[in-house]
Design an enzyme around this catalytic site. Structure first.
Site, PDB file in Angstrom:
ATOM      1  N   SER A  15       1.172  -0.968  -0.194  1.00 56.77           N
ATOM      2  CA  SER A  15      -0.237   0.201   0.077  1.00 56.77           C
ATOM      3  C   SER A  15       0.468   1.551  -0.006  1.00 56.77           C
ATOM      4  CB  SER A  15      -1.101  -0.363   1.344  1.00 56.77           C
ATOM      5  OG  SER A  15      -0.284  -0.043   2.577  1.00 56.77           O
ATOM      6  N   SER A 139      11.263  10.289   6.340  1.00 55.00           N
ATOM      7  CA  SER A 139       9.974  10.857   6.827  1.00 55.00           C
ATOM      8  C   SER A 139      10.563  12.993   7.228  1.00 55.00           C
ATOM      9  CB  SER A 139       9.161  10.703   7.692  1.00 55.00           C
ATOM     10  OG  SER A 139       8.171  11.880   7.769  1.00 55.00           O
ATOM     11  N   TYR A 152       7.671   8.025  16.255  1.00 58.66           N
ATOM     12  CA  TYR A 152       8.005   8.163  15.346  1.00 58.66           C
ATOM     13  C   TYR A 152       9.238   8.342  14.571  1.00 58.66           C
ATOM     14  CZ  TYR A 152       7.114   7.923  10.073  1.00 58.66           C
ATOM     15  OH  TYR A 152       6.303   8.259   8.518  1.00 58.66           O
ATOM     16  N   LYS A 156      12.701   7.452  12.629  1.00 57.15           N
ATOM     17  CA  LYS A 156      12.921   7.680  11.846  1.00 57.15           C
ATOM     18  C   LYS A 156      14.293   8.801  11.593  1.00 57.15           C
ATOM     19  CE  LYS A 156       9.751   6.237   8.479  1.00 57.15           C
ATOM     20  NZ  LYS A 156       9.528   5.164   8.357  1.00 57.15           N
ATOM     21  N   THR A 187      -2.029   8.859   2.088  1.00 53.44           N
ATOM     22  CA  THR A 187      -1.670   7.254   2.472  1.00 53.44           C
ATOM     23  C   THR A 187      -2.824   7.137   3.445  1.00 53.44           C
ATOM     24  OG1 THR A 187       0.404   7.090   3.446  1.00 53.44           O
ATOM     25  CG2 THR A 187       0.640   7.065   1.543  1.00 53.44           C
TER      26      THR A 187
END
Length: 273
Positions: A15, A139, A152, A156, A187
């Site tokens: 995805s 990111s 996160y 990252k 997304t």
């Protein structure tokens, strides 16, 4: 470089950005190895690709499955794997003070440790063939600390640190390393993000819903890799400005790479004896 006939292995390909990258590379004549946990969605993505492809569904956090997948991937085509894209990941939407440690551990395990493990497993293959490209999907949150994403951001940022150090080490080995820092891409990343108690959030963000279309992001990424850009920022507006403000200068990449070509690793080894 031309991607025609090259073998590209993408994790998190079922995805979002991963699936979009598969479509983009397929359109440029590449052969695809598609990995992800969701077998059904992976099959759906593969069915729409007009190119030679191999599905390797597995969980990136399972070491035995990773080892088996690496063997299958490297043996699938005569030349092995030309490009590896470390894309699997999960996001977060919770304040640090309201986040269980299990959430930090899960996100860091998936977004950082599993990506390192996959790269380390493939590295001997690329070193043996003395060529290849490693692509790490980080990111903007890997360049700038963003609220509600402490775990996160930690993962990252760590992924970029690993990739930058690895790039320097591989600069004399014929292997290129690319870091991609997307901003908001439309997304399910926010919908699938973990809350502080570890539950899936189940709803999206306005910024994500209005973000860059995945196919547009994928084209920008592949175009930049084709130009051999080492740090690739795919963002717009304020997010792009933040990413550019924290962009690592190419001169610094070159300076660190020169340490390796000048024998830095050898000198460190000798000093340890």
């Amino acid at each position: 470089m031309s991607f025609y006939g090259k073998t590209v292995w993408i994790t998190g390909a079922s995805s979002g950005i991963g699936a979009a990258l598969a479509r983009e590379w397929a359109g440029r004549g590449a052969k695809l190895i598609l990995s992800g946990r969701d077998r059904t969605r992976l099959q759906d993505v593969a069915a729409k690709l007009d190119t030679e492809k191999l599905r390797l569904p597995f969980d990136v956090t399972e070491e035995e499955a990773l080892a088996e997948a690496t063997t299958k991937a490297t043996e699938w085509q005569k030349g092995g794997v030309d490009i590896f894209v470390a894309n699997a990941g999960i996001s977060q939407r919770s304040l640090a003070a309201e986040t269980d440690m299990k959430v930090f551990r899960e996100i860091i395990e998936v977004d950082l440790m599993a990506q390192i493990a996959a790269t380390q497993a493939l590295l001997p293959h690329m070193l043996e063939r003395k060529s290849g490209k490693l692509v790490f999907i980080s990111s903007i949150a890997g360049k700038v600390g963003v609220p509600m994403r402490t775990a996160y951001c930690a993962a990252k940022h760590g992924l970029i640190g690993y990739a930058d150090a690895l790039r320097a080490e591989l600069s004399v080995a014929g292997i290129d390393v690319h870091v991609v820092a997307p901003g908001s891409v439309s997304t399910n990343v926010a919908r699938n993000a973990l809350e502080g108690n570890g539950k899936t959030r189940g709803r999206s963000d306005k910024a994500i819903d209005e973000g860059i279309a995945p196919d547009d992001a994928a084209k920008r990424i592949v175009d930049a890799i084709e130009l051999n850009q080492r740090e690739i920022i795919v963002a717009e507006g304020m997010e792009e400005a933040m990413g550019e403000a924290r962009r690592t200068p190419d001169q610094l990449f070159d300076q660190i790479a020169r340490l390796v070509s000048d024998g830095y690793a050898e000198k460190m080894k000798e000093g340890a004896k």
